[in-house]
Design a protein around this motif. Structure first.
Motif, PDB file in Angstrom:
ATOM      1  N   ASP A 135       0.715  -1.188  -0.046  1.00  0.00           N
ATOM      2  CA  ASP A 135      -0.021   0.064   0.068  1.00  0.00           C
ATOM      3  C   ASP A 135       0.884   1.242   0.083  1.00  0.00           C
ATOM      4  O   ASP A 135       1.947   1.181   0.745  1.00  0.00           O
ATOM      5  CB  ASP A 135      -0.724   0.250   1.217  1.00  0.00           C
ATOM      6  N   SER A 138       2.163   2.728   3.271  1.00  0.00           N
ATOM      7  CA  SER A 138       2.678   1.835   4.512  1.00  0.00           C
ATOM      8  C   SER A 138       3.584   2.672   5.411  1.00  0.00           C
ATOM      9  O   SER A 138       4.213   3.681   4.917  1.00  0.00           O
ATOM     10  CB  SER A 138       3.306   0.646   3.485  1.00  0.00           C
ATOM     11  N   HIS A 158      -3.396   3.768  -2.244  1.00  0.00           N
ATOM     12  CA  HIS A 158      -3.928   3.464  -0.891  1.00  0.00           C
ATOM     13  C   HIS A 158      -5.486   2.957  -0.628  1.00  0.00           C
ATOM     14  O   HIS A 158      -6.334   3.692  -1.116  1.00  0.00           O
ATOM     15  CB  HIS A 158      -3.926   5.118   0.012  1.00  0.00           C
ATOM     16  N   ASN A 159      -5.487   1.830   0.018  1.00  0.00           N
ATOM     17  CA  ASN A 159      -6.757   1.019   0.365  1.00  0.00           C
ATOM     18  C   ASN A 159      -7.640   0.851  -0.996  1.00  0.00           C
ATOM     19  O   ASN A 159      -9.020   0.861  -0.967  1.00  0.00           O
ATOM     20  CB  ASN A 159      -7.452   2.010   1.220  1.00  0.00           C
ATOM     21  N   VAL A 182      -0.532  -4.848   3.722  1.00  0.00           N
ATOM     22  CA  VAL A 182      -1.302  -3.662   4.076  1.00  0.00           C
ATOM     23  C   VAL A 182      -1.325  -3.652   5.777  1.00  0.00           C
ATOM     24  O   VAL A 182      -1.000  -4.304   6.522  1.00  0.00           O
ATOM     25  CB  VAL A 182      -2.670  -4.000   3.536  1.00  0.00           C
ATOM     26  N   GLU A 183      -2.049  -2.425   6.150  1.00  0.00           N
ATOM     27  CA  GLU A 183      -2.161  -2.246   7.628  1.00  0.00           C
ATOM     28  C   GLU A 183      -3.592  -2.268   7.839  1.00  0.00           C
ATOM     29  O   GLU A 183      -4.503  -2.109   6.943  1.00  0.00           O
ATOM     30  CB  GLU A 183      -1.478  -0.965   7.911  1.00  0.00           C
ATOM     31  N   TYR A 186      -4.269   2.754   9.406  1.00  0.00           N
ATOM     32  CA  TYR A 186      -3.297   3.585   9.123  1.00  0.00           C
ATOM     33  C   TYR A 186      -2.904   4.387  10.124  1.00  0.00           C
ATOM     34  O   TYR A 186      -3.788   5.493  10.755  1.00  0.00           O
ATOM     35  CB  TYR A 186      -3.264   4.115   7.570  1.00  0.00           C
ATOM     36  N   ALA A 193      -8.249  -0.657   6.609  1.00  0.00           N
ATOM     37  CA  ALA A 193      -8.080  -1.168   5.342  1.00  0.00           C
ATOM     38  C   ALA A 193      -9.403  -2.003   4.965  1.00  0.00           C
ATOM     39  O   ALA A 193      -9.713  -2.728   6.142  1.00  0.00           O
ATOM     40  CB  ALA A 193      -6.829  -2.181   5.483  1.00  0.00           C
ATOM     41  N   PHE A 198      -9.040  -7.144   0.083  1.00  0.00           N
ATOM     42  CA  PHE A 198      -7.648  -7.493  -0.074  1.00  0.00           C
ATOM     43  C   PHE A 198      -7.536  -9.245  -0.211  1.00  0.00           C
ATOM     44  O   PHE A 198      -6.864  -9.406  -0.907  1.00  0.00           O
ATOM     45  CB  PHE A 198      -6.751  -7.018   0.841  1.00  0.00           C
ATOM     46  N   VAL A 211      -0.787  -8.687   7.180  1.00  0.00           N
ATOM     47  CA  VAL A 211      -1.448  -7.469   7.529  1.00  0.00           C
ATOM     48  C   VAL A 211      -1.047  -6.907   9.082  1.00  0.00           C
ATOM     49  O   VAL A 211      -0.774  -7.756   9.996  1.00  0.00           O
ATOM     50  CB  VAL A 211      -2.957  -7.925   7.805  1.00  0.00           C
TER      51      VAL A 211
END
Length: 401
Positions: A135, A138, A158-159, A182-183, A186, A193, A198, A211
């Protein structure tokens, strides 16, 4: 003679401008004494803390404090070695078992910091013949792990699951492993997310998914396991990385997984292999804080109620607050000429938050980053909103009322 420090002349100049504009260095604030989880002494004054990531207030957990004291008395204050040498004590293995059971996973690795967990897992999992798909927003630890890995790095919007899917499909490399990172939440904006989407991309493209639940661990999901639990797709996530330094109030990081090969990474993960392990008192405090978190699910409910209250207050006074409600709430401003004075006014009036400036912000606009706690009272939140109103008015923020 060439100077090693000439490369930093630009940042030195920028920092000088920030200090000149407000009279303080916002990146070296000292909390002289914690009074409670929500109040600290800064510049000799009791100040409301809205920038500490202490989401559940467990940095002041009596159970964790007592556990740390007992462990230090019984085991000493440090291990003096790495996990693969003399740095693994029974407490370390017990915590790994506890974390694995909490997530319902086969195994866990505990790292000395959350930064090292990302650095270690990403660099060990993705090699020079693999793809890392990140992402764009990140965390720095994810980008640093990607540099250490030597994998080919691809960023997606992003996202944006659709952009992720398109970028992976363009690779046309079925023989090369792909790791999506991904997180859960964020850290700069509080965006959550879309983990289920995803996961769908991961399955369609034959990729792995990691993740980072650093800011969503203890916050999202019925049991506090994070964004993947909240989305109902935990078992489709290959690796969950996180930290103890947010919701549990201590320090350290972890990775949990059902892949049996996780054990091999203990001998191939440099940030795990070549740094001193967590001291016994931190391990014991973390174990106790995790028990506290599990015993008090009402903390998550209160946390989200508090986040909604603060967010609604910001919207009511005309501030540009984060689109999603989470314990991280960003107030975005248009210029540094507004943001720097407003941050200073806030501290003068008794509220501490984090100032973030471009290029470290997602859209090149400055922001004031707030983090909410379950232990904030309604009165403290309302007082913070009123102080934000006053500071915004003094800083000339358009729309503030």
């Amino acid at each position: 003679m060439a100077s090693l420090f000439s490369k930093y002349e630009g940042i030195a100049s920028a920092l000088g401008s920030v200090v000149a504009a407000g009279g303080r260095n916002p990146f070296s604030v000292i909390i002289e004494k914690p009074v409670s989880s929500t109040v600290g002494v800064i510049e000799g004054r009791e100040t409301l803390l809205f920038g500490t990531n202490n989401y559940l207030g467990l940095s002041q957990s009596p159970r964790a404090i007592k556990a740390a004291q007992d462990a230090a008395a019984a085991c000493g204050v440090g291990t003096t070695g790495s996990r693969i040498a003399n740095g693994t004590q029974s407490l370390h293995r017990q915590l790994e078992g506890q974390i694995a059971r909490f997530f319902g996973r086969r195994d866990a690795m505990v790292f000395s910091t959350g930064y090292q967990a990302n650095l270690g897992m990403i660099s060990a999992l993705a090699g020079k013949d693999d793809y890392l798909i990140l992402d764009a927003d990140s965390h720095a630890s994810i980008y640093d792990g990607s540099r250490l890995s030597a994998a080919q790095v691809i960023r997606f919007r992003h996202n944006d699951p659709d952009d992720l899917y398109k970028r992976i499909r363009r690779l046309d490399a079925p023989d090369r492993a792909k790791l999506i990172v991904v997180e859960g939440i964020y850290s700069m904006t509080g965006n959550v997310a879309p983990v289920a989407e995803f996961v769908a991309v991961k399955k369609e493209t034959g990729s792995y998914l990691l993740v980072d639940e650093a800011h969503s661990f203890g916050v999202l999901g019925d049991n506090g396991r994070g964004a993947a639990e909240a989305a109902g797709v935990e078992q489709d996530v290959d690796f969950v990385v996180g930290t103890f330094s947010k919701s549990l109030g201590t320090v350290g990081g972890y990775c949990v997984s059902d892949h049996p090969e996780l054990e091999l990474l203990r001998l191939n993960c440099r940030p795990y292999m070549f740094t001193a392990s967590l001291p016994p008192e931190i391990i014991a405090a973390t174990t106790a804080a995790l028990e506290d978190m599990q015993a008090h699910p009402e903390l998550r409910t209160q946390l989200m109620d508090n986040a909604a209250r603060l967010h609604a207050g910001f919207v009511k006074i005309g501030l540009n607050a984060s689109k999603q409600v989470s314990p991280v709430i960003a107030v975005t401003l248009e210029t540094e000429e507004q943001a720097i004075p407003m941050w200073n006014y806030l501290l003068d009036l008794g509220v501490y938050v984090n100032l973030s400036l471009p290029p470290a912000t997602p859209d090149s606009r400055p922001l004031l980053r707030c983090s909410v706690m379950a232990t904030h009272t309604a009165q403290q939140i309302d007082k913070a909103v009123e102080i934000f109103r006053q500071a915004a008015t003094k800083a000339g923020v358009h729309g503030a009322r």
